[in-house]
Design an enzyme around this catalytic site. Structure first.
Site, mmCIF file in Angstrom:
data_model
loop_
_atom_site.group_PDB
_atom_site.id
_atom_site.type_symbol
_atom_site.label_atom_id
_atom_site.label_comp_id
_atom_site.label_asym_id
_atom_site.label_seq_id
_atom_site.Cartn_x
_atom_site.Cartn_y
_atom_site.Cartn_z
ATOM 1 C CG HIS A 56 4.910 6.943 9.330
ATOM 2 N ND1 HIS A 56 5.232 5.889 10.142
ATOM 3 C CD2 HIS A 56 4.304 6.408 8.233
ATOM 4 C CE1 HIS A 56 4.822 4.753 9.568
ATOM 5 N NE2 HIS A 56 4.276 5.042 8.407
ATOM 6 C CG HIS A 74 -0.194 0.158 2.515
ATOM 7 N ND1 HIS A 74 0.390 -0.907 3.163
ATOM 8 C CD2 HIS A 74 0.083 1.248 3.279
ATOM 9 C CE1 HIS A 74 0.972 -0.492 4.272
ATOM 10 N NE2 HIS A 74 0.820 0.836 4.357
ATOM 11 C CG HIS A 132 -0.598 7.442 7.349
ATOM 12 N ND1 HIS A 132 -1.634 6.938 8.112
ATOM 13 C CD2 HIS A 132 0.443 6.571 7.529
ATOM 14 C CE1 HIS A 132 -1.258 5.837 8.723
ATOM 15 N NE2 HIS A 132 0.008 5.596 8.405
#
Length: 199
Positions: free
Chosen positions: A148, A38, A44
């Site tokens: 992230h 993905h 996100h």
């Protein structure tokens, strides 16, 4: 199918079935947006970040470099600096995760991840896309959020859950297309690599 522990399970239900007299077979698919291979959009981890529907196709279509990682814990700046990673590159990291055939096993907490230091370096280098061979660029016990935020906050597109077991380090043509989900934080993707001819 292996998934991040707190993510929704994969469920496939046949809602129309020719064996029950329906004119066609139709199934309902239910799973989290970060299941299997993905992509992560900036949204996100970045409040107000771009969704996957705003991803330019050249982020994941074009030349890419697969870099082999020897460190058994994480991708570290010291190991990737000598590769001379440049602005706009698409880089995919092949680690010991691939040798474990993780997609057939239960979730493993000790997967090799991108350290925060390496993520900050990749952001400094202004890479276009980063791909990894497990379900997350960040670790389970450390650098999960930090990695992230460093990558997505710099506008780097992230591919997770790559199956690189048969892929050697080197140059490739990458085609990775996520589902175009409006304002999507993530979505399943199909990733294909074709070896570039030596010149």
């Amino acid at each position: 199918m292996v998934r991040w522990p707190d993510n929704p399970p994969v469920e496939i239900e046949r809602t129309l079935d020719m064996e029950r007299g329906d004119v066609a077979n139709v199934s309902r698919l239910s799973f989290g947006s970060h299941t299997g291979t993905h992509m992560d959009a900036p949204l996100h981890f970045v409040r107000g970040g771009d969704g996957l529907d705003l991803m330019p196709l050249d982020a994941t279509v074009g030349t890419a470099r697969v870099i082999g990682i020897e460190d058994p814990v994480s991708v570290k700046r010291e190991e990737i600096e000598p590769h001379g990673i440049g602005r706009g590159e698409r880089v995919l990291f092949r680690t010991r995760n691939s040798a474990r055939r993780w997609w057939t096993e239960d979730f493993m907490e000790d997967f090799v991840y991108v350290s925060e230091g390496a993520a900050l370096y990749l952001a400094e280098r202004e890479v276009r896309t980063v791909g990894v061979d497990y379900l997350s660029v960040g670790g389970f016990h450390e650098d999960g959020v930090e990695t992230h935020e460093a990558l997505l906050g710099a506008g780097i597109w992230v591919i997770e859950g790559l199956e690189l077991s048969g892929v050697e380090p080197g140059g490739y043509e990458l085609v990775c297309l996520p589902l175009k989900v409006a304002n999507g934080d993530g979505a399943p993707a199909r990733a294909i690599l074709r070896k570039l001819e030596e010149t």
